[in-house]
Motif scaffolding. Structure first.
Motif, PDB file in Angstrom:
ATOM      1  N   LEU A 175      55.329  45.871  57.188  1.00  0.00           N
ATOM      2  CA  LEU A 175      54.497  46.637  56.614  1.00  0.00           C
ATOM      3  C   LEU A 175      54.308  46.072  55.297  1.00  0.00           C
ATOM      4  N   LEU A 176      55.206  45.516  54.573  1.00  0.00           N
ATOM      5  CA  LEU A 176      55.117  45.312  53.040  1.00  0.00           C
ATOM      6  C   LEU A 176      54.394  43.807  52.706  1.00  0.00           C
ATOM      7  N   ASN A 177      54.804  42.821  53.729  1.00  0.00           N
ATOM      8  CA  ASN A 177      54.511  41.472  53.636  1.00  0.00           C
ATOM      9  C   ASN A 177      55.158  40.654  52.154  1.00  0.00           C
ATOM     10  N   ALA A 178      56.431  41.225  51.697  1.00  0.00           N
ATOM     11  CA  ALA A 178      56.967  40.701  50.753  1.00  0.00           C
ATOM     12  C   ALA A 178      57.728  39.351  50.931  1.00  0.00           C
ATOM     13  N   ILE A 179      58.382  39.444  52.237  1.00  0.00           N
ATOM     14  CA  ILE A 179      59.351  38.351  52.440  1.00  0.00           C
ATOM     15  C   ILE A 179      58.646  37.266  53.063  1.00  0.00           C
ATOM     16  N   ILE A 180      58.555  36.001  52.820  1.00  0.00           N
ATOM     17  CA  ILE A 180      57.691  35.149  53.409  1.00  0.00           C
ATOM     18  C   ILE A 180      58.615  34.124  54.207  1.00  0.00           C
ATOM     19  N   SER A 181      59.887  34.008  53.915  1.00  0.00           N
ATOM     20  CA  SER A 181      60.912  33.094  54.639  1.00  0.00           C
ATOM     21  C   SER A 181      62.279  33.718  54.912  1.00  0.00           C
ATOM     22  N   THR A 182      62.891  33.641  55.908  1.00  0.00           N
ATOM     23  CA  THR A 182      64.244  33.939  55.878  1.00  0.00           C
ATOM     24  C   THR A 182      65.350  32.691  56.316  1.00  0.00           C
ATOM     25  N   VAL A 183      66.382  32.728  55.708  1.00  0.00           N
ATOM     26  CA  VAL A 183      67.298  31.747  56.097  1.00  0.00           C
ATOM     27  C   VAL A 183      68.561  32.345  56.411  1.00  0.00           C
ATOM     28  N   GLU A 184      69.443  31.248  57.234  1.00  0.00           N
ATOM     29  CA  GLU A 184      70.908  31.652  57.569  1.00  0.00           C
ATOM     30  C   GLU A 184      71.713  30.350  57.035  1.00  0.00           C
ATOM     31  N   GLY A 185      72.750  30.918  57.091  1.00  0.00           N
ATOM     32  CA  GLY A 185      73.864  30.086  56.578  1.00  0.00           C
ATOM     33  C   GLY A 185      74.145  29.431  55.559  1.00  0.00           C
ATOM     34  N   GLN A 186      73.379  30.140  54.534  1.00  0.00           N
ATOM     35  CA  GLN A 186      73.467  29.513  53.151  1.00  0.00           C
ATOM     36  C   GLN A 186      74.766  29.372  52.455  1.00  0.00           C
ATOM     37  N   PRO A 187      74.951  28.462  51.652  1.00  0.00           N
ATOM     38  CA  PRO A 187      76.663  28.524  51.064  1.00  0.00           C
ATOM     39  C   PRO A 187      76.638  29.736  49.982  1.00  0.00           C
ATOM     40  N   SER A 188      77.866  30.125  49.703  1.00  0.00           N
ATOM     41  CA  SER A 188      78.178  30.868  48.873  1.00  0.00           C
ATOM     42  C   SER A 188      79.622  30.835  48.359  1.00  0.00           C
ATOM     43  N   SER A 189      80.018  31.724  47.333  1.00  0.00           N
ATOM     44  CA  SER A 189      81.562  31.172  47.155  1.00  0.00           C
ATOM     45  C   SER A 189      82.018  32.828  46.893  1.00  0.00           C
ATOM     46  N   ASP A 190      83.395  32.919  46.413  1.00  0.00           N
ATOM     47  CA  ASP A 190      83.910  34.036  46.422  1.00  0.00           C
ATOM     48  C   ASP A 190      83.821  34.852  45.091  1.00  0.00           C
ATOM     49  N   GLY A 191      82.692  34.708  44.241  1.00  0.00           N
ATOM     50  CA  GLY A 191      82.453  35.454  43.136  1.00  0.00           C
ATOM     51  C   GLY A 191      82.354  36.915  43.214  1.00  0.00           C
ATOM     52  N   SER A 192      82.275  37.388  42.014  1.00  0.00           N
ATOM     53  CA  SER A 192      82.354  38.830  41.870  1.00  0.00           C
ATOM     54  C   SER A 192      81.130  39.578  42.615  1.00  0.00           C
ATOM     55  N   LEU A 193      80.316  38.973  42.956  1.00  0.00           N
ATOM     56  CA  LEU A 193      79.150  39.573  43.945  1.00  0.00           C
ATOM     57  C   LEU A 193      79.249  38.764  45.369  1.00  0.00           C
ATOM     58  N   SER A 194      80.305  38.807  45.774  1.00  0.00           N
ATOM     59  CA  SER A 194      80.469  38.092  47.097  1.00  0.00           C
ATOM     60  C   SER A 194      80.036  38.790  48.031  1.00  0.00           C
ATOM     61  N   GLY A 195      79.172  38.194  48.910  1.00  0.00           N
ATOM     62  CA  GLY A 195      78.530  38.960  50.219  1.00  0.00           C
ATOM     63  C   GLY A 195      77.668  39.612  50.050  1.00  0.00           C
ATOM     64  N   VAL A 196      76.867  39.999  48.625  1.00  0.00           N
ATOM     65  CA  VAL A 196      75.868  40.677  48.420  1.00  0.00           C
ATOM     66  C   VAL A 196      74.374  39.947  48.966  1.00  0.00           C
ATOM     67  N   PRO A 197      73.834  40.630  49.716  1.00  0.00           N
ATOM     68  CA  PRO A 197      72.454  40.213  50.090  1.00  0.00           C
ATOM     69  C   PRO A 197      71.571  39.859  48.979  1.00  0.00           C
ATOM     70  N   PHE A 198      70.922  38.801  48.891  1.00  0.00           N
ATOM     71  CA  PHE A 198      69.861  38.228  47.859  1.00  0.00           C
ATOM     72  C   PHE A 198      68.799  37.505  48.453  1.00  0.00           C
ATOM     73  N   LEU A 199      67.655  37.918  47.715  1.00  0.00           N
ATOM     74  CA  LEU A 199      66.301  37.229  48.145  1.00  0.00           C
ATOM     75  C   LEU A 199      65.904  36.595  46.517  1.00  0.00           C
ATOM     76  N   VAL A 200      65.327  35.384  46.755  1.00  0.00           N
ATOM     77  CA  VAL A 200      64.781  34.539  45.625  1.00  0.00           C
ATOM     78  C   VAL A 200      63.161  34.875  45.678  1.00  0.00           C
ATOM     79  N   LYS A 201      62.596  34.786  44.572  1.00  0.00           N
ATOM     80  CA  LYS A 201      61.014  34.698  44.500  1.00  0.00           C
ATOM     81  C   LYS A 201      60.679  33.321  44.557  1.00  0.00           C
ATOM     82  N   GLU A 202      59.879  33.114  45.460  1.00  0.00           N
ATOM     83  CA  GLU A 202      59.496  31.719  45.630  1.00  0.00           C
ATOM     84  C   GLU A 202      58.406  31.093  44.606  1.00  0.00           C
TER      85      GLU A 202
END
Length: 141
Positions: free
Chosen positions: A42-69
């Motif tokens: 309905l929104l057409n806001a997200i143009i790509s999804t990815v899986e298995g991206q690396p992250s670390s155990d920082g203060s926001l560990s596990g919080v879903p996130f999108l980047v503006k292209e």
């Protein structure tokens, strides 16, 4: 966690629930991905999804996130700046800001549209079409 609970929280709130063990990062990711699948047609806001991206155990560990292209480059994710002129080729390395986002523990799920090369206040590109307002699809986002 269901979508209504998820939608009431910001990144810090989600991180607190994950860090306290009230919900797992995997459960939060499922809710976020389900929301993308349900809402994005309905929104057409997200143009790509990815899986298995690396992250670390920082203060926001596990919080879903999108980047503006546009200016935040994530290794392995295309960055076309909303333009048909740029190739759909994954970038070879993270930008400095993306490196810091990963160190904070953010879980990259994909990228969002941007006005072509960031030139406009609204996102209505030839390459990917318009982004719609979530409260009224007849208005721009």
């Amino acid at each position: 966690m269901d979508f209504s609970e998820y939608a009431e929280l910001d990144a810090i709130g989600l991180a607190e629930h994950i860090n306290k063990g009230e919900v797992s990062a995997a459960e939060v990711e499922v809710v976020a991905r389900n929301a993308i699948s349900e809402k994005n047609p309905l929104l057409n806001a997200i143009i790509s999804t990815v899986e298995g991206q690396p992250s670390s155990d920082g203060s926001l560990s596990g919080v879903p996130f999108l980047v503006k292209e546009l200016v935040i480059h994530a290794e392995g994710v295309p960055c076309r700046a909303g333009s048909r002129a740029l190739p759909n080729t994954p970038v070879p390395h993270d930008s400095e800001l993306m490196t810091r986002f990963r160190k904070a523990g953010l879980n990259l799920l994909g990228s969002t549209q941007t006005p072509e090369v960031g030139y406009s206040a609204t996102t209505e590109t030839e390459a990917f079409g318009p982004v719609h307002n979530p409260w009224n699809s007849g208005f721009t986002a």
